[in-house]
Design an enzyme around this catalytic site. Sequence first.
Site, short mmCIF file in Angstrom:
data_model
loop_
_atom_site.label_atom_id
_atom_site.label_comp_id
_atom_site.label_asym_id
_atom_site.label_seq_id
_atom_site.Cartn_x
_atom_site.Cartn_y
_atom_site.Cartn_z
CB SER A 91 -0.97 0.01 1.19
OG SER A 91 -0.27 -0.03 2.42
CD GLU A 92 0.69 4.18 2.50
OE1 GLU A 92 -0.23 4.98 2.47
OE2 GLU A 92 0.78 3.27 3.35
CB THR A 93 7.17 1.54 -1.64
OG1 THR A 93 6.59 0.23 -1.74
CG2 THR A 93 8.69 1.42 -1.71
#
Length: 230
Positions: free
Chosen positions: A51-53
């Site tokens: 969902s996030e990097t």
Amino acid sequence: MTVPESDGAQIEVVRVFTDQAGRFGNPLGIVRHAAVAGVDHQALAARVGYSETVVVDDPADGRVRMRIYTPAVELPFAGHPSVGTAWWLSDQRQPVHIIDVPAGPVEVTSTDGITWARARAEWTPDFEFHEFEDAAEIATLDPGDFPEGKHYCWGWTNEPRGAIRSRMFAPAMGVAEDEATGAAAVRLTALLTRGLKITQGEGSQIFTEWDSDGWARVGGRVVADHPIVV
């Protein structure tokens, strides 16, 4: 000129907002900026698929700059990357007090195994909040029911204690369902002007504290997971 993807970049992975036993939590990909200087960061995040990097600079004087990417868009602020990166840098013996994200400076602290990030509600995405009178109904929701937008579904499980159950669906950000969403927790805390104990997704745990004047703190436990190479 950048290339669309990375050849052999190692992505460190932590799980953010686990329960007390270290289960569940939202995976976060972390990569040093120097390792992907010539890489399209948005394309990299899409390949990683979390969902996030985040892409993190080298810390200096107790602060660090960070960029946050979902598989589809860059975000000015997000909660689980702020908490997860603060914990990871401390684990790397490079602790910081401030994480500079495009939205502004995020103060980070750690107390009794909980890592906290302080942020403003207006830094968060424009979620559509859906309150359920019966929190048990939230478990029956299907991501396919939310083909667009950013939807945070929640209900009280113990209102006097500030306990809620939630799920979040954000196809607009390339995330069919998010396991644990710190930014939405910040926004809901500001809307309700009170601290919360949130169980989200499969069992992730998020804690919040209402500060004042649009500021809130979001915190949780973090554990290291296995790095990946993309």
